[in-house]
Design a protein around this motif. Structure first.
Motif, mmCIF file in Angstrom:
data_model
loop_
_atom_site.group_PDB
_atom_site.id
_atom_site.type_symbol
_atom_site.label_atom_id
_atom_site.label_comp_id
_atom_site.label_asym_id
_atom_site.label_seq_id
_atom_site.Cartn_x
_atom_site.Cartn_y
_atom_site.Cartn_z
ATOM 1 N N VAL A 37 83.791 53.313 40.633
ATOM 2 C CA VAL A 37 82.541 52.972 41.162
ATOM 3 C C VAL A 37 81.629 53.432 42.720
ATOM 4 O O VAL A 37 80.787 53.696 43.200
ATOM 5 C CB VAL A 37 82.648 51.618 41.106
ATOM 6 N N ILE A 38 83.103 53.250 43.741
ATOM 7 C CA ILE A 38 82.982 53.326 45.354
ATOM 8 C C ILE A 38 82.568 54.787 44.764
ATOM 9 O O ILE A 38 81.773 54.958 46.242
ATOM 10 C CB ILE A 38 83.951 52.653 45.596
ATOM 11 N N ARG A 39 83.434 55.525 44.386
ATOM 12 C CA ARG A 39 83.125 57.113 45.166
ATOM 13 C C ARG A 39 81.199 56.789 44.070
ATOM 14 O O ARG A 39 80.633 57.691 45.175
ATOM 15 C CB ARG A 39 83.438 57.903 44.386
ATOM 16 N N SER A 40 80.649 56.594 42.862
ATOM 17 C CA SER A 40 79.435 57.090 42.766
ATOM 18 C C SER A 40 78.846 56.097 43.210
ATOM 19 O O SER A 40 77.304 56.823 44.636
ATOM 20 C CB SER A 40 79.221 56.025 41.534
ATOM 21 N N VAL B 89 77.406 59.900 36.159
ATOM 22 C CA VAL B 89 78.401 58.685 36.154
ATOM 23 C C VAL B 89 78.503 57.866 35.365
ATOM 24 O O VAL B 89 78.280 58.234 33.866
ATOM 25 C CB VAL B 89 77.636 58.027 37.452
ATOM 26 N N ASP B 90 79.215 57.135 35.528
ATOM 27 C CA ASP B 90 79.540 55.761 35.097
ATOM 28 C C ASP B 90 78.421 54.853 34.742
ATOM 29 O O ASP B 90 77.296 54.709 34.746
ATOM 30 C CB ASP B 90 80.584 54.751 35.491
ATOM 31 N N ARG B 91 78.796 54.474 32.977
ATOM 32 C CA ARG B 91 77.503 53.690 32.523
ATOM 33 C C ARG B 91 77.050 52.290 33.343
ATOM 34 O O ARG B 91 76.309 52.291 33.500
ATOM 35 C CB ARG B 91 77.202 53.576 30.963
ATOM 36 N N GLU B 92 78.041 51.921 33.977
ATOM 37 C CA GLU B 92 77.614 51.109 34.559
ATOM 38 C C GLU B 92 76.632 51.315 36.029
ATOM 39 O O GLU B 92 75.583 50.912 36.112
ATOM 40 C CB GLU B 92 78.491 50.441 35.692
ATOM 41 N N LEU B 93 76.078 52.214 36.418
ATOM 42 C CA LEU B 93 75.672 52.923 37.755
ATOM 43 C C LEU B 93 74.069 54.012 36.686
ATOM 44 O O LEU B 93 73.517 54.546 37.697
ATOM 45 C CB LEU B 93 76.419 53.941 38.853
ATOM 46 N N SER B 94 74.783 53.843 35.871
ATOM 47 C CA SER B 94 73.526 55.395 35.160
ATOM 48 C C SER B 94 72.171 55.189 35.339
ATOM 49 O O SER B 94 71.618 55.964 35.345
ATOM 50 C CB SER B 94 74.184 56.431 33.879
ATOM 51 N N ASP B 95 71.959 53.708 35.272
ATOM 52 C CA ASP B 95 70.362 53.198 35.027
ATOM 53 C C ASP B 95 70.028 53.072 36.546
ATOM 54 O O ASP B 95 68.585 53.034 37.070
ATOM 55 C CB ASP B 95 70.531 51.547 34.205
ATOM 56 N N LEU B 96 70.671 53.189 37.250
ATOM 57 C CA LEU B 96 70.791 53.088 39.134
ATOM 58 C C LEU B 96 70.246 54.375 39.808
ATOM 59 O O LEU B 96 68.981 54.508 40.209
ATOM 60 C CB LEU B 96 71.285 52.187 40.533
ATOM 61 N N VAL B 97 71.503 55.395 38.711
ATOM 62 C CA VAL B 97 71.256 56.646 39.319
ATOM 63 C C VAL B 97 69.650 57.257 38.479
ATOM 64 O O VAL B 97 68.885 58.001 39.572
ATOM 65 C CB VAL B 97 72.033 57.181 39.416
#
Length: 170
Positions: A70-73, A97-105
């Motif tokens: 998370v932090i690196r992303s 990226v991880d699925r937690e951040l994929s929508d944000l990216v």
């Protein structure tokens, strides 16, 4: 209880908060052996340190995994936003990226493409406006030149009429 035990391995029954005489609070692990005898304080102390060490190990592993993912992303995302604020819309983020951040990216990359499209549309519109201003300026200059020529001709005409009238009177 939290499990069955065989032999001298204790069975845990739960945690309990206790306070000493000066009000300091401790967590106590309540445990009983299979023979329903209270575990010795030394065994209980070792068990407490084992549980505490395991919890610390889990916390360290969790913080490492959190940093790695998370932090690196988020740092990559922050760097991308820095480029955008500087006017560089070409820095899309990696969608790996991880699925937690994929929508944000994905939303960031869509926003970036729309900003690029809008910038190109604005630049094209600006060029069109500049061409229209140039054409209107040229037309105004031509009209002004024609008006100046007409004024000169009118002045020459008035002068000629004055000369002709002077000849007639003489």
């Amino acid at each position: 209880g939290w499990g069955e035990s065989a032999g001298a391995v204790p069975t845990l029954y739960g945690f309990r908060a206790v306070q000493d005489t000066i009000g300091k609070r401790y967590w106590l692990i309540l445990a009983y052996s299979t023979a329903d005898k209270l575990i010795s304080p030394e065994s209980l102390r070792r068990m407490n340190w084992t549980v505490f060490g395991g919890a610390m190990l889990v916390a360290v592993m969790f913080s490492y995994l959190l940093r790695r993912t998370v932090i690196r992303s988020l740092q990559q995302f922050s760097l991308g936003l820095t480029h955008v604020t500087a006017g560089d819309f070409s820095q899309e983020l990696s969608t790996n990226v991880d699925r937690e951040l994929s929508d944000l990216v994905a939303a960031y990359n869509i926003m970036l493409r729309k900003l690029q499209e809008n910038r190109l549309a604005i630049e094209a519109h600006q060029e069109t406006l500049e061409a229209k201003v140039e054409a209107a300026t040229s037309e105004l200059l031509a009209t002004e030149k024609a008006l100046q020529q007409a004024e000169k001709m009118a002045t020459i005409g008035q002068l000629s009429a004055g000369v002709a009238q002077d000849r007639k009177s003489t």
